[in-house]
Structures are given as C-alpha cells and as structure tokens.
Design a protein around this motif. Structure first.
Motif, PDB file in Angstrom:
ATOM      1  N   TYR A  67     -41.705 -11.938  12.169  1.00 37.44           N
ATOM      2  CA  TYR A  67     -41.845 -13.948  12.436  1.00 37.44           C
ATOM      3  C   TYR A  67     -42.675 -14.339  11.901  1.00 37.44           C
ATOM      4  N   THR A  68     -44.016 -13.445  12.285  1.00 37.04           N
ATOM      5  CA  THR A  68     -45.693 -13.781  12.304  1.00 37.04           C
ATOM      6  C   THR A  68     -45.933 -13.724  11.060  1.00 37.04           C
ATOM      7  N   ARG A  69     -44.753 -14.163   9.958  1.00 31.91           N
ATOM      8  CA  ARG A  69     -46.059 -13.130   8.809  1.00 31.91           C
ATOM      9  C   ARG A  69     -44.504 -14.280   7.476  1.00 31.91           C
ATOM     10  N   GLY A 121     -21.402 -30.010  10.898  1.00 33.77           N
ATOM     11  CA  GLY A 121     -21.830 -29.901  12.670  1.00 33.77           C
ATOM     12  C   GLY A 121     -22.761 -28.779  13.095  1.00 33.77           C
ATOM     13  N   SER A 122     -23.233 -28.185  11.901  1.00 37.89           N
ATOM     14  CA  SER A 122     -23.254 -26.906  12.602  1.00 37.89           C
ATOM     15  C   SER A 122     -25.265 -26.045  12.952  1.00 37.89           C
ATOM     16  N   THR A 123     -25.493 -25.521  13.940  1.00 40.49           N
ATOM     17  CA  THR A 123     -26.686 -25.109  14.712  1.00 40.49           C
ATOM     18  C   THR A 123     -27.431 -24.075  13.703  1.00 40.49           C
ATOM     19  N   ILE A 124     -27.823 -23.949  13.622  1.00 44.95           N
ATOM     20  CA  ILE A 124     -29.118 -22.865  13.304  1.00 44.95           C
ATOM     21  C   ILE A 124     -28.575 -21.892  13.209  1.00 44.95           C
ATOM     22  N   THR A 125     -28.150 -21.404  14.690  1.00 47.90           N
ATOM     23  CA  THR A 125     -27.175 -20.628  15.601  1.00 47.90           C
ATOM     24  C   THR A 125     -26.140 -20.189  14.283  1.00 47.90           C
ATOM     25  N   GLN A 126     -25.170 -21.429  14.087  1.00 44.10           N
ATOM     26  CA  GLN A 126     -24.138 -21.433  14.168  1.00 44.10           C
ATOM     27  C   GLN A 126     -24.200 -20.545  12.082  1.00 44.10           C
ATOM     28  N   GLN A 127     -25.184 -21.274  11.686  1.00 45.32           N
ATOM     29  CA  GLN A 127     -25.596 -20.952  10.185  1.00 45.32           C
ATOM     30  C   GLN A 127     -25.800 -19.479  10.293  1.00 45.32           C
ATOM     31  N   LEU A 128     -26.430 -19.337  11.298  1.00 44.37           N
ATOM     32  CA  LEU A 128     -26.901 -17.215  11.096  1.00 44.37           C
ATOM     33  C   LEU A 128     -25.217 -16.659  11.030  1.00 44.37           C
ATOM     34  N   ALA A 129     -24.463 -17.220  11.572  1.00 40.76           N
ATOM     35  CA  ALA A 129     -23.483 -16.391  12.562  1.00 40.76           C
ATOM     36  C   ALA A 129     -22.987 -16.119  11.444  1.00 40.76           C
ATOM     37  N   LYS A 130     -22.391 -17.416  10.659  1.00 44.75           N
ATOM     38  CA  LYS A 130     -21.824 -17.983   9.038  1.00 44.75           C
ATOM     39  C   LYS A 130     -22.278 -17.240   7.652  1.00 44.75           C
ATOM     40  N   ASN A 131     -23.842 -16.915   7.765  1.00 43.83           N
ATOM     41  CA  ASN A 131     -24.659 -16.082   6.800  1.00 43.83           C
ATOM     42  C   ASN A 131     -24.123 -14.850   6.511  1.00 43.83           C
ATOM     43  N   LEU A 132     -23.880 -14.281   8.299  1.00 44.90           N
ATOM     44  CA  LEU A 132     -24.261 -12.672   8.452  1.00 44.90           C
ATOM     45  C   LEU A 132     -22.824 -12.709   8.520  1.00 44.90           C
ATOM     46  N   ALA A 192     -21.681 -17.947  17.614  1.00 49.87           N
ATOM     47  CA  ALA A 192     -22.434 -17.959  17.534  1.00 49.87           C
ATOM     48  C   ALA A 192     -23.261 -18.281  19.150  1.00 49.87           C
ATOM     49  N   ARG A 193     -21.802 -18.003  20.249  1.00 49.32           N
ATOM     50  CA  ARG A 193     -21.878 -17.606  21.210  1.00 49.32           C
ATOM     51  C   ARG A 193     -22.430 -15.903  22.031  1.00 49.32           C
ATOM     52  N   SER A 194     -22.234 -15.809  21.149  1.00 54.00           N
ATOM     53  CA  SER A 194     -22.533 -13.794  21.568  1.00 54.00           C
ATOM     54  C   SER A 194     -23.883 -14.268  20.595  1.00 54.00           C
ATOM     55  N   LEU A 195     -24.411 -14.886  19.743  1.00 56.23           N
ATOM     56  CA  LEU A 195     -25.394 -13.918  19.232  1.00 56.23           C
ATOM     57  C   LEU A 195     -26.993 -15.098  20.722  1.00 56.23           C
ATOM     58  N   GLU A 196     -26.696 -16.211  20.742  1.00 57.70           N
ATOM     59  CA  GLU A 196     -26.628 -16.458  22.094  1.00 57.70           C
ATOM     60  C   GLU A 196     -27.341 -15.797  22.906  1.00 57.70           C
ATOM     61  N   ASN A 197     -26.526 -14.888  23.391  1.00 54.91           N
ATOM     62  CA  ASN A 197     -26.277 -13.920  24.611  1.00 54.91           C
ATOM     63  C   ASN A 197     -26.978 -13.079  24.031  1.00 54.91           C
ATOM     64  N   HIS A 198     -26.840 -12.553  22.911  1.00 56.95           N
ATOM     65  CA  HIS A 198     -27.591 -11.162  22.962  1.00 56.95           C
ATOM     66  C   HIS A 198     -29.901 -11.699  22.422  1.00 56.95           C
ATOM     67  N   LEU A 199     -29.384 -12.513  21.872  1.00 51.29           N
ATOM     68  CA  LEU A 199     -31.071 -12.407  21.597  1.00 51.29           C
ATOM     69  C   LEU A 199     -31.505 -13.740  22.292  1.00 51.29           C
ATOM     70  N   THR A 200     -33.211 -13.516  22.145  1.00 55.88           N
ATOM     71  CA  THR A 200     -34.028 -14.818  22.430  1.00 55.88           C
ATOM     72  C   THR A 200     -34.173 -16.281  20.776  1.00 55.88           C
ATOM     73  N   LYS A 201     -34.188 -17.023  21.535  1.00 52.36           N
ATOM     74  CA  LYS A 201     -34.155 -17.945  19.911  1.00 52.36           C
ATOM     75  C   LYS A 201     -35.382 -18.232  19.169  1.00 52.36           C
ATOM     76  N   LYS A 202     -36.727 -17.168  19.717  1.00 48.29           N
ATOM     77  CA  LYS A 202     -37.809 -16.988  18.475  1.00 48.29           C
ATOM     78  C   LYS A 202     -36.744 -15.988  17.310  1.00 48.29           C
ATOM     79  N   ILE A 237     -33.179 -15.173  17.121  1.00 47.27           N
ATOM     80  CA  ILE A 237     -32.274 -16.622  16.085  1.00 47.27           C
ATOM     81  C   ILE A 237     -33.667 -17.087  15.374  1.00 47.27           C
ATOM     82  N   LEU A 238     -34.552 -18.204  15.379  1.00 49.24           N
ATOM     83  CA  LEU A 238     -35.190 -18.489  14.286  1.00 49.24           C
ATOM     84  C   LEU A 238     -35.279 -17.214  13.008  1.00 49.24           C
ATOM     85  N   GLU A 239     -35.874 -16.296  13.751  1.00 51.26           N
ATOM     86  CA  GLU A 239     -36.648 -15.290  12.447  1.00 51.26           C
ATOM     87  C   GLU A 239     -35.537 -14.539  12.180  1.00 51.26           C
ATOM     88  N   LEU A 240     -33.846 -14.832  11.999  1.00 48.98           N
ATOM     89  CA  LEU A 240     -33.801 -13.997  11.550  1.00 48.98           C
ATOM     90  C   LEU A 240     -33.064 -14.964  10.018  1.00 48.98           C
TER      91      LEU A 240
END
Length: 301
Positions: free
Chosen positions: A63-65, A110-121, A139-149, A151-154
């Motif tokens: 994320y920092t890069r 109407g997809s959020t970033i989390t939904q788009q990540l789930a779809k891509n993965l 998307a709900r599973s990603l939110e339950n296991h990962l931080t917002k930061k 999710i955005l990094e991935l």
C-alpha cells in the motif's frame, strides 16, 4: 407434480451444498497477495484461444508504494462511501437495479470496491443474477476478514488498467515508465478514470470520455480526496472472533489460627493471621511471626 417439486428441491439443496463447500477462504488474503485472479485466468484463456501470447503484466506492491494520489483518485471515482458501508451499498445497488429494469438489460452493477475485488478474484465479468448473489456473499466475507485499508490495497493491485495490464505498479511502469509511488495527480486521475472500461479508455492514449473523467476526478480530489483516504486508513478493523469466557477470580480464605504455648511461667501467643488470595492480587504485607520468649525457673537452693 410432487415428484417434480421434490426434484427441484433436491437440485436446490445440491447446488447450495456445492456452493458452500467450494466457497473461497479469504482469510489468507490478510497477509498474502494473490498469485493470480479469476479475471486474469479468463483473459489468458481468451488470448490463447486467439493464438496470441498470454503473458500478462502484474506486479503487486505494498500500500505504501502506491501514490496517495492514486489511492484517493480510485476512492472518489469508484466508491464514495467505501468507508461507510459493509461491503455492499444497498442504496446504490437498488438504484442500479431500477435503472436496469427500466432499460430491460443488465448494465449498471452498483458495485462497491469490495464487490469489484470479489468479482476480480473469484468470479467472472458476466452480469447474471446468480453471479451477483455470489458477489454479495464474497464481499461480506472480505469485509469480515480484512480491514478497509487491506481491501483497497488488494483492489489497487489486481484491477485491470489496460490490455494485459493489471494493478497500479504494472500500469504506472507501462504507461508512464515510473513506479506507482511516483505518480502525479494527473496521471493518477487517468488511471482511476479508465477503470470502468480500461480497454476502451486507455491511459496511454486518452479519448474524450477518459479526459472528461480525469477532470471530474481531479475536481473531486481537490475537494475531498484527502478526507476519503483518511477515513479508510482509520476505519476500525473487522470484529475479532469471540474468545472463551474467562471465569471470575476466586477468593480463598484461610481460617484464623491462634496458638498458645505455656512453658513454666511464660506464655507465647501467636496473633491470628488471615490470608486472602485472589487470581490477580497478592497481599500487601507478608505475615510476620512474633518471636517466642521462654523463661526458665530459678534453680532450687
């Protein structure tokens, strides 16, 4: 008729069981970058079917890069309320479905970033309703296991940003010949603007639509891009799983002991001592025994 209903019920149970057994485990993503994604695999198959080289450009970085301009640009362009929802923006999804119903076709997700990540993965670009249901639960599973930061990094690392180009680092090197950490605001706005259709809106040769999106994103960045990223970085982590209940501390009381010793004319009395111990507190002063004094009778004359 009953047999038909029974067969349908059995089919539903079988499908549900299969989906449950094959549901991806997203927990490792908290510490590991994916080696590939479903979208990348699909693109490789398409290129091979066309007899083309199936090599893709994918270089995940921390994320920092990744330039803060790009992190903020993606937030303001793709998901204004990313830090507020739980993976699915129900209001935006409802509005998208209403527009799709009016047009008689599936065009707006109407997809959020989390939904788009789930779809891509894990899924595919198809817009059928079953895929949308899977996307919701992923998307709900990603939110339950990962931080917002995280999710955005991935997302910034796996999303397609051009023909055979995936992720911020690969796109930055391909289009601007620099690392993702060195992107300017204008360059970041181009990359974020291409996300809805990166093979048509190419950052290396921007068309009118991409230029319009670039201007819109730059305007939003100046107004509240910094605040959007700050909210994501300080968003609370997902709740930890419940721990075993710790039993309350116990108290042990030692009965008072009183000892009286008499030798000839001397009497020794030991003070009663009560010791109370708990799991978390030790007595402030240890018990001190009183010295015993013995008086011998005078010798007889």
């Amino acid at each position: 008729m009953r047999k038909l209903l029974l067969l349908i019920l059995i089919a539903i149970v079988v499908v549900a069981a299969y989906e449950w057994l094959t549901f991806p485990n997203v927990a490792p993503l908290a510490k590991e970058m994916p080696k590939t994604t479903a979208f990348m695999d699909i693109r490789r198959e398409q290129l091979r079917a066309e007899g083309k080289d199936a090599t893709l450009s994918y270089e995940p970085v921390p994320y920092t890069r990744i330039s803060p301009y790009l992190r903020r640009a993606v937030l303001v362009a793709e998901d204004n309320d990313f830090y507020e929802h739980g993976g699915v923006d129900v209001k935006a999804m409802t509005e998208a479905l209403q527009r799709d119903w009016a047009r008689k076709r599936m065009t707006h997700g109407g997809s959020t970033i989390t939904q788009q990540l789930a779809k891509n993965l894990y899924l595919s670009p198809s817009r059928n309703p079953i895929r949308k249901v899977k996307e919701y639960f992923l998307a709900r599973s990603l939110e339950n296991h990962l931080t917002k930061k995280r999710i955005l990094e991935l997302y910034l690392n796996v999303v397609e940003m051009g023909e055979r180009v995936y992720g911020a680092e690969a796109a930055s090197q391909f289009y601007f010949h620099k690392p993702a950490s060195a992107l300017t605001a204008n360059e970041a706005a181009l990359l974020a603007g291409c996300l809805p259709n990166p093979r048509v809106m190419v950052p290396g040769a921007p068309n009118k639509r991409l230029r319009a999106r670039q201007r819109m994103i730059l305007s939003r960045l100046r107004r509240w891009g910094y605040l959007a990223e700050e909210a994501v970085e300080h968003a609370p982590p997902p709740p930890a799983p419940p721990k075993d209940v710790t039993p309350p501390p116990t108290t042990t009381t030692t009965e008072t002991t009183e000892t009286t010793t008499t030798t000839s004319t001397a009497t020794t009395e030991t003070s009663a001592t009560t010791t109370t111990t708990t799991d978390t507190q030790q007595p402030s002063n240890p018990t001190t025994e009183q010295p015993t004094t013995t008086t011998q009778p005078p010798p007889s004359s």
